[in-house]
Design a protein around this motif. Structure first.
Motif, PDB file in Angstrom:
ATOM      1  N   CYS A   1     -10.463  10.980  -7.908  1.00 11.96           N
ATOM      2  CA  CYS A   1     -11.236  10.103  -7.037  1.00 11.96           C
ATOM      3  C   CYS A   1     -12.072  10.932  -6.057  1.00 11.96           C
ATOM      4  CB  CYS A   1     -10.295   9.154  -6.300  1.00 11.96           C
ATOM      5  SG  CYS A   1      -9.234   9.971  -5.096  1.00 11.96           S
TER       6      CYS A   1
ATOM      7  N   CYS B   1     -10.125  13.056  -3.448  1.00 10.52           N
ATOM      8  CA  CYS B   1      -9.608  14.318  -3.972  1.00 10.52           C
ATOM      9  C   CYS B   1     -10.742  15.303  -4.213  1.00 10.52           C
ATOM     10  CB  CYS B   1      -8.833  14.083  -5.262  1.00 10.52           C
ATOM     11  SG  CYS B   1      -7.275  13.220  -4.977  1.00 10.52           S
TER      12      CYS B   1
ATOM     13  N   ARG C   1      -3.385  10.387   4.473  1.00 15.48           N
ATOM     14  CA  ARG C   1      -3.961  10.431   3.123  1.00 15.48           C
ATOM     15  C   ARG C   1      -4.256  11.884   2.734  1.00 15.48           C
ATOM     16  NH1 ARG C   1      -5.010   9.147  -1.639  1.00 15.48           N
ATOM     17  NH2 ARG C   1      -7.110   8.716  -2.370  1.00 15.48           N
TER      18      ARG C   1
ATOM     19  N   CYS D   1      -6.406   7.855 -10.339  1.00 11.67           N
ATOM     20  CA  CYS D   1      -6.818   9.234 -10.078  1.00 11.67           C
ATOM     21  C   CYS D   1      -5.751  10.182 -10.635  1.00 11.67           C
ATOM     22  CB  CYS D   1      -6.974   9.450  -8.580  1.00 11.67           C
ATOM     23  SG  CYS D   1      -7.174  11.165  -8.097  1.00 11.67           S
TER      24      CYS D   1
ATOM     25  N   CYS E   1      -5.124  13.077  -9.784  1.00 14.33           N
ATOM     26  CA  CYS E   1      -4.551  13.941  -8.754  1.00 14.33           C
ATOM     27  C   CYS E   1      -3.611  13.176  -7.839  1.00 14.33           C
ATOM     28  CB  CYS E   1      -5.676  14.605  -7.970  1.00 14.33           C
ATOM     29  SG  CYS E   1      -5.089  15.719  -6.704  1.00 14.33           S
ATOM     30  N   CYS E   2      -4.146  12.269  -7.048  1.00 13.04           N
ATOM     31  CA  CYS E   2      -3.315  11.571  -6.060  1.00 13.04           C
ATOM     32  C   CYS E   2      -2.703  10.300  -6.627  1.00 13.04           C
ATOM     33  CB  CYS E   2      -4.128  11.248  -4.812  1.00 13.04           C
ATOM     34  SG  CYS E   2      -5.404  10.014  -5.086  1.00 13.04           S
TER      35      CYS E   2
ATOM     36  N   ILE F   1      -4.083   7.368  -6.999  1.00 19.66           N
ATOM     37  CA  ILE F   1      -4.568   6.117  -6.428  1.00 19.66           C
ATOM     38  C   ILE F   1      -5.119   5.220  -7.540  1.00 19.66           C
ATOM     39  CG2 ILE F   1      -6.976   6.817  -5.985  1.00 19.66           C
ATOM     40  CD1 ILE F   1      -6.767   5.368  -3.303  1.00 19.66           C
TER      41      ILE F   1
HETATM   42 ZN   LIG Z   1      -7.356  11.121  -5.847  1.00 18.91          ZN
END
Ligand SMILES: [Zn+2]
Length: 97
Positions: free
Chosen positions: A13, A16, A40, A74, A76-77, A79
């Motif tokens: 996202c 990130c 966050r 996402c 990575c995170c 979301i």
């Molecule tokens: Zn992310």
């Protein structure tokens, strides 16, 4: 030395993206407010740290593979908020496992 591509489609996202590519989380404060933005940021930095430890180095991918709107979480995170996803790749480290 051959580069070991661990993941050739690591879609993240915009939050990130800012942190991975520019190491800049100021956009979070702007969109979420100072306190939530800081929380966050910690969440994202933690996710990045885990990926770099377990998988490899996150590297900027192909700008042409940018997706304007995706409902995929996402990478990575995690979301789930649908929105833009930016293309990155993960390069394996050369250390022995
Ligand atoms: Zn992310």
């Amino acid at each position: 030395m051959p580069v070991n591509m661990v993941d050739d489609e690591f879609m993240v996202c915009t939050d990130c993206l800012m942190i991975i590519a520019n190491d800049d989380a100021s956009g979070l404060d702007y969109s979420l407010g100072e306190e939530e933005g800081a929380a966050r940021e910690q969440e994202i930095r933690k996710a990045i740290a885990v990926i770099q430890r377990e998988e490899g180095q996150i590297a900027v991918g192909d700008g042409d593979r940018y997706v304007e709107f995706s409902s995929r979480p996402c990478a990575c995170c995690g979301i789930r908020l649908a929105g833009p996803r930016h293309h990155f790749v993960i390069l394996g480290s050369d250390r022995e496992r």
